[in-house]
Design a protein around this motif. Structure first.
Motif, PDB file in Angstrom:
ATOM      1  N   GLN B 238     121.696  19.219 -30.066  1.00  0.00           N
ATOM      2  CA  GLN B 238     121.750  20.672 -30.078  1.00  0.00           C
ATOM      3  C   GLN B 238     120.994  21.235 -31.276  1.00  0.00           C
ATOM      4  N   ALA B 239     121.125  20.560 -32.416  1.00  0.00           N
ATOM      5  CA  ALA B 239     120.528  21.072 -33.652  1.00  0.00           C
ATOM      6  C   ALA B 239     119.036  20.779 -33.741  1.00  0.00           C
ATOM      7  N   CYS B 240     118.551  19.761 -33.033  1.00  0.00           N
ATOM      8  CA  CYS B 240     117.157  19.340 -33.185  1.00  0.00           C
ATOM      9  C   CYS B 240     116.192  20.432 -32.712  1.00  0.00           C
ATOM     10  N   PRO B 241     115.232  20.816 -33.567  1.00  0.00           N
ATOM     11  CA  PRO B 241     114.318  21.892 -33.165  1.00  0.00           C
ATOM     12  C   PRO B 241     113.164  21.406 -32.291  1.00  0.00           C
ATOM     13  N   THR B 242     112.999  20.094 -32.168  1.00  0.00           N
ATOM     14  CA  THR B 242     111.856  19.549 -31.419  1.00  0.00           C
ATOM     15  C   THR B 242     112.366  18.651 -30.296  1.00  0.00           C
ATOM     16  N   ALA B 243     111.494  17.811 -29.763  1.00  0.00           N
ATOM     17  CA  ALA B 243     111.895  16.876 -28.701  1.00  0.00           C
ATOM     18  C   ALA B 243     112.345  15.548 -29.282  1.00  0.00           C
ATOM     19  N   THR B 244     112.596  15.504 -30.592  1.00  0.00           N
ATOM     20  CA  THR B 244     112.971  14.232 -31.217  1.00  0.00           C
ATOM     21  C   THR B 244     114.280  13.709 -30.655  1.00  0.00           C
ATOM     22  N   LEU B 245     115.278  14.580 -30.606  1.00  0.00           N
ATOM     23  CA  LEU B 245     116.545  14.237 -29.962  1.00  0.00           C
ATOM     24  C   LEU B 245     116.612  15.093 -28.703  1.00  0.00           C
ATOM     25  N   GLN B 246     116.511  14.464 -27.573  1.00  0.00           N
ATOM     26  CA  GLN B 246     116.319  15.214 -26.339  1.00  0.00           C
ATOM     27  C   GLN B 246     117.194  14.647 -25.228  1.00  0.00           C
ATOM     28  N   GLU B 247     117.837  15.539 -24.489  1.00  0.00           N
ATOM     29  CA  GLU B 247     118.630  15.090 -23.349  1.00  0.00           C
ATOM     30  C   GLU B 247     117.737  14.376 -22.337  1.00  0.00           C
ATOM     31  N   LYS B 248     118.198  13.240 -21.846  1.00  0.00           N
ATOM     32  CA  LYS B 248     117.424  12.530 -20.825  1.00  0.00           C
ATOM     33  C   LYS B 248     117.306  13.361 -19.547  1.00  0.00           C
ATOM     34  N   SER B 249     118.339  14.188 -19.308  1.00  0.00           N
ATOM     35  CA  SER B 249     118.283  14.995 -18.078  1.00  0.00           C
ATOM     36  C   SER B 249     117.145  16.012 -18.143  1.00  0.00           C
ATOM     37  N   VAL B 250     116.843  16.517 -19.346  1.00  0.00           N
ATOM     38  CA  VAL B 250     115.737  17.468 -19.475  1.00  0.00           C
ATOM     39  C   VAL B 250     114.408  16.729 -19.316  1.00  0.00           C
ATOM     40  N   ILE B 251     114.333  15.515 -19.881  1.00  0.00           N
ATOM     41  CA  ILE B 251     113.114  14.718 -19.728  1.00  0.00           C
ATOM     42  C   ILE B 251     112.841  14.486 -18.235  1.00  0.00           C
ATOM     43  N   GLU B 252     113.923  14.243 -17.501  1.00  0.00           N
ATOM     44  CA  GLU B 252     113.758  13.908 -16.089  1.00  0.00           C
ATOM     45  C   GLU B 252     113.549  15.139 -15.209  1.00  0.00           C
ATOM     46  N   LEU B 253     114.308  16.211 -15.496  1.00  0.00           N
ATOM     47  CA  LEU B 253     114.329  17.340 -14.559  1.00  0.00           C
ATOM     48  C   LEU B 253     113.491  18.535 -15.003  1.00  0.00           C
ATOM     49  N   GLY B 254     113.106  18.589 -16.271  1.00  0.00           N
ATOM     50  CA  GLY B 254     112.341  19.734 -16.766  1.00  0.00           C
ATOM     51  C   GLY B 254     113.215  20.739 -17.484  1.00  0.00           C
ATOM     52  N   THR B 255     112.565  21.685 -18.187  1.00  0.00           N
ATOM     53  CA  THR B 255     113.349  22.661 -18.954  1.00  0.00           C
ATOM     54  C   THR B 255     114.041  23.626 -18.005  1.00  0.00           C
ATOM     55  N   PRO B 256     115.317  23.930 -18.310  1.00  0.00           N
ATOM     56  CA  PRO B 256     116.064  24.847 -17.453  1.00  0.00           C
ATOM     57  C   PRO B 256     115.551  26.276 -17.569  1.00  0.00           C
TER      58      PRO B 256
END
Lengths: 68, 965
Positions: B238-256
């Motif tokens: 939640q705190a990460c401003p970049t894609a460094t820590l990123q939900e796998k679901s967003v990687i797979e499905l795209g930005t909501p």
């Protein structure tokens, strides 16, 4: 319902009220049974109280009398 | 289905809010007034003059490392960071000028020189603060390049142009099932590290190395996210401003692209979430920062474990069968409902009106629960309704009702921020209520003292930068003795708050009580033999609680699930009254509720003796309200509780059950007895997401909907009524309230609800504590805590402020009575049960998510001493036997449990810990005694006979015939 379970539950209630101040234990047991036990459970307990072989607490016997 | 936008500010204001006297300053020519202690950055953001930033976010304290937020302040030298500079009266701040623009562009240029420029294919594209800030500062060029002939000087290129490996490059860590850590994209802003420390309190992350070598690291350099202490709460992501820590679901499905505010359907904390979606495809669940229970935090369950909604095991079509040895037949809703209705009416015709009943779900909404109890009261014509609160917090209802006049928890969760001494009894919030635990740990790190009363040394006892001042590791079953001994110390040492007792409580009853607890037989020295708690430790804990400032008690099922559960609850209320710790912030008696809506299901009249709003069915004036609203006569006698229903079923008197969203076969004690009760019924209707264990004995299966698929409300442990909002259409075709309505109408009712808001209107009309609640109010306020009515239009964050609900608080004598579940030569050990962080209750949901990577089987915790005596090694299969039954599972050796005590969880049906638990129960409420069972452990080489039979029966029972074409 299993008689031994009903007797056990009734005696548990009696044990609590025995620890409370005052001499209205039987009344309070009766009130608790009226408030929380389904009528068929109360009726079954009344039946059981008529049998001598049930190890019912003395106050439960008094409470049963009040239920009728 | 509409997107819901709360009309409050959802922006990141950069630094946390402060409380203090108003301070007025000038920013870019605008006057701004903010509380003292507020940062210049936050003040500017509040005025709509956002200052560029990277390392600041308002969930954690300012850090001042990125230097992008520099400003000029008249009369001060240089360009201070606005995030670390507090406001001062009359301060004149400039956030935009040529000098600042140059500085910011320079800082940004350096950041971008060590960041890959793959924005278009990056998972955070469009949701990246680095990208946003590059735009805001007007970065147009990056001049830095590796010097000719020198090595690569960046962290993001795996190889140089000659194909040589870049020693600074680290591969992506995708060990966690829910998010990835990509060091190549890291700007080392430290927001993740600080979120892990400040928000979650786990301290799993750190910055390894110095200068150019600084890297975010999960513990030691060799650790992966999964191998580290990380509890996967998502705060770092939640705190990460970049894609460094990123939900796998967003990687797979795209930005909501859209979001809906809703409420988590796991534990009783009731966290608010933003469900973020594309169309009706859920991309991620993000904790909602204005959620008043969670304040923007989450745990691994609510944040990530929602995949069960689409699990292949989910049943989407109604099914029926005549007997449980037959396979299921998929049928239409009409056929299933008329089959169920005919069976239930047939049973009532043959065995009487009271031969059927319902179990409402503490996982479903208030509206759904209300309809299920209405079904039994208005359509079946009896009061045979109960809910899983029977087996968890029913003693709270009785105990607090007797002492304070209401079963309600007294505080909101914010209150913990003002507590000085926190006493946790029979609860492990670290695992069971993790978001509350994080808030509590934050307070503990700030200096509050902790007392834990628990047979195990749970994770709550000690954590990073805090440790319980006193851990009273009592013998299971001796809660009443411990609580009474604490009262003994407080009364005999004169530590009670006499003013409070005289003005707020019944003084005569206090006299009895004081005499009772002062008896030397209640002294810690006398009870030590029973409880195993050293007298000196108990005395010190009692003194601390009585004299340490604001004392708050939080308790869980380790209090209630005993033969004397109700008595312990009264003892806890006595302690709070003795010390005057009721009726203000930072104190109180707080039952930590297990399920998301167990508070609500109790409020909604799920108990067989109470109509909605905790009003006894014997009261004619209360029945009259519902008789008028429903047009039926209501039975004035209490109905059967869950254990009574099962007993009556075995005795042949109870024949039909509609069970919504609860798996009594796995969750209720003495599995064999539950199975016998279910098997004796002629019609069991299970309404659930999955073919749960109870469904093995069902005749009708009605598919349920998840919390994502319906509208309604949940009420959390703070009495907070939160909205649940539909984010997608029900995959099974109907929301659960619609299914109950269809069943009621198939049985001749004429219900015509078209939206859950109409059900809430009926609740408000009939129930005084909900009189001011409607969906419009909830839209406006976000949430309210009941009572919410004319007297408390804004709801009630704190109970008993000016007086107890019942008038004078009652001290009740709490005599310790040893449970009849005793150890002996055959069963010399005591088993106690509990939960683990990653799994929830019977596991029906969490077992169907990737959370199984943390806990894929129930383990038996045993002390090394007891293990050695029995020849048991770490990881061995052991047989766990009680007088009720036996099962097998693997052992883990730990001194978290004392010698003589063993512990396991009940998340997996293969283990079925409840085959072991007995039918003993609380004297007042029949809440089962899960927490004490005498057992024996012995080495084993495979599943018990019972486990094999159970698996075979379950497999047979779960067969589904292919649908007829």
């Amino acid at each position: 319902m299993q008689p031994d379970k009903l007797v056990y539950m009734a005696n548990q209630i009696a044990t609590f009220f025995k620890s409370q101040p005052g001499d209205d234990g039987a009344e309070r047991i009766a009130a608790h049974l009226r408030d929380f036990w389904d009528p068929s459970m109360r009726a079954h307990l009344c039946e059981l109280a008529k049998q001598d072989d049930q190890v019912l607490d003395e106050n439960v016997r008094k409470a049963v009398a009040l239920l009728n | 289905m509409k997107d819901f936008v709360i009309p409050s500010d959802d922006r990141d204001l950069g630094t946390p809010a402060r409380e203090g006297a108003p301070v007025t300053l000038q920013i870019d020519g605008f006057e701004v007034t903010v509380p003292e202690g507020t940062s210049v950055m936050r003040a500017a953001a509040l005025a709509g003059l956002s200052i560029p930033k990277l390392c600041a976010t308002d969930s954690v304290e300012a850090f001042g490392s990125c230097r992008l937020c520099v400003v000029e302040i008249e009369g001060r030298r240089g360009t201070p960071a606005s995030c670390t500079t507090p406001v001062a009266p009359g301060m004149v701040v400039h956030t935009r000028n040529e000098k600042l623009r140059k500085l910011r562009r320079g800082v940004m240029e350096l950041y971008i020189s060590d960041h890959p420029l793959d924005c278009l294919t990056c998972a955070a594209n469009g949701d990246c603060e680095l990208q946003d800030m590059a735009g805001v500062v007007g970065l147009r060029d990056v001049r830095y390049q590796a010097p000719e002939g020198a090595g690569l000087a960046n962290h993001f290129a795996p190889r140089n142009t000659s194909g040589e490996a870049n020693p600074e490059w680290l591969p992506k860590d995708d060990s966690n099932p829910y998010f990835t850590y990509d060091p190549a994209k890291c700007i080392v802003c430290s927001r993740c590290v600080r979120a892990c420390e400040e928000v979650q309190g786990t301290f799993a992350l750190t910055i390894e190395g110095r200068g150019f070598d600084s890297r975010v690291s999960f513990g030691a350099k060799s650790d992966t996210a999964l191998a580290s202490d990380c509890v996967s709460c998502g705060a770092c992501v939640q705190a990460c401003p970049t894609a460094t820590l990123q939900e796998k679901s967003v990687i797979e499905l795209g930005t909501p692209t859209r979001s809906v505010i809703t409420t988590c359907a796991y534990c009783g904390v009731g966290c608010s979430f933003k469900a973020e979606l594309n169309g009706d495809e859920l991309v991620r669940m993000v904790p909602y920062k204005h959620g008043k229970a969670n304040r923007g935090h989450s745990c691994v369950k609510g944040r990530f474990a929602y995949g069960y909604a689409n699990h292949k095991d989910r049943i989407l079509n109604p099914m029926i069968r005549d007997s449980i040895d037959q396979p299921w037949r998929e049928v239409s809703w009409e056929e299933a409902l008329s089959f169920a209705a005919a069976k239930m009416r047939g049973i009532q015709a043959e065995y009487g009106r009271k031969s059927v009943g319902v179990i409402t779900s503490s996982r479903c909404t208030n509206e759904e629960t209300y309809l299920v109890q209405k079904l039994t009261r208005a359509v079946f014509g009896n009061n045979n309704t109960d809910t899983c609160a029977r087996v968890c917090h029913s003693p709270t209802g009785y105990g607090l009702g007797q002492t304070f006049g209401t079963s309600a928890g007294t505080q909101d969760f914010d209150s913990v921020e003002q507590a000085d001494v926190i006493m946790v009894i029979g609860a492990n919030p670290h695992a069971g209520h993790p978001v509350f635990a994080s808030r509590m740990k934050k307070r503990l790190r700030a200096g509050a003292k902790l007392i834990v009363v628990d047979p195990r040394r749970t994770e709550t006892v000690q954590g990073p930068h805090y440790k319980a001042a006193h851990h009273l590791a009592l013998r299971p079953g001796t809660n009443v003795a411990v609580v009474t001994a604490m009262a003994h110390v407080i009364v005999t040492e004169g530590l009670m708050n006499e003013d409070f007792i005289r003005t707020r409580c019944d003084w005569d009853e206090f006299q009895h009580y004081a005499e009772f607890v002062s008896d030397p037989r209640h002294s810690p020295e006398a009870s030590e033999l029973l409880t195993g708690v050293p007298a000196a430790e108990l005395r010190a804990a009692a003194r601390l609680f009585a004299t340490g400032g604001n004392g708050a008690i939080y308790y869980g099922l380790g209090v209630t699930e005993h033969s004397q559960g109700s008595t312990t609850v009264m003892g806890i209320a006595n302690l709070a009254m003795l010390t005057g710790n009721v009726g203000r912030r930072g104190v109180g008696v707080n039952p930590l509720r297990g399920q998301n809506n167990v508070q609500g299901s109790c409020d909604m009249g799920s108990f067989p003796h109470e109509l909605p709003g905790y009003r006894h069915v014997k009261l004619p004036e209360v029945r009259a309200i519902f008789e008028q609203a429903w047009g039926v006569e209501i039975d004035p006698e209490p109905g059967l509780r869950i254990p009574n229903m099962l007993d009556a079923a075995v005795a042949g008197q109870f024949k039909g059950l509609y069970c919504q969203g609860e798996d009594i076969l796995q969750s209720d004690p003495d599995t064999k007895h539950v199975a016998a009760g279910l098997a004796a019924m002629e019609c069991v209707i299970v309404h659930d997401l999955f073919l749960n264990e109870t469904a093995n004995y069902a005749h009708v299966f009605l598919p349920g909907s998840t919390f994502l698929e319906k509208d309604g409300t949940f009420t959390n442990a703070e009495r907070r009524i939160n909205r649940v909002r539909q984010v997608m259409a029900p995959r099974n075709g109907y929301a659960d309230w619609e299914v109950t309505q269809l069943l009621a109408n198939a049985m001749g009712a004429n219900w015509r609800y078209t939206h859950p808001s109409q059900i809430m209107d009926e609740i408000a009309l009939t129930t005084p504590s909900f009189a001011g609640v409607d969906y419009a109010t909830l839209e406006e306020k976000g949430s309210v805590q009941w009572p919410c009515n004319d007297a408390n239009p804004e709801g009630t964050p704190l109970m008993h402020v000016d007086g107890f609900v019942r008038g004078k608080g009652r001290f009740i004598v709490t005599e310790y009575v040893a449970t009849d579940e005793k150890t002996g030569p055959r069963f010399p050990l005591l088993l106690t049960t509990g939960r683990i962080l990653s799994q929830y209750n019977v596991g029906a949901q969490t077992r169907r998510t990737d959370n199984v990577v943390w806990h894929d089987e129930d383990l038996l915790e045993i002390h090394p001493h007891d293990a050695e005596q029995r020849g048991i090694n770490q990881g061995d299969w052991v047989k766990l036997a009680s007088r009720s039954g036996e099962t097998t599972l693997r052992a883990t050796l730990t001194d978290r449990v004392s010698p003589g005590v063993v512990y396991t969880t009940f998340h997996h049906p293969v283990t079925q810990a409840n085959v072991i638990t007995t039918d003993y129960s609380d004297w007042a409420t029949n809440c089962p005694e899960y927490k004490v069972t005498a057992v024996q452990i012995s080495p084993s080489n495979g599943p018990s006979e019972w486990q094999e039979e159970y698996q075979a029966q379950a497999a047979l029972s779960r067969r589904i015939l292919p649908a007829a074409e």
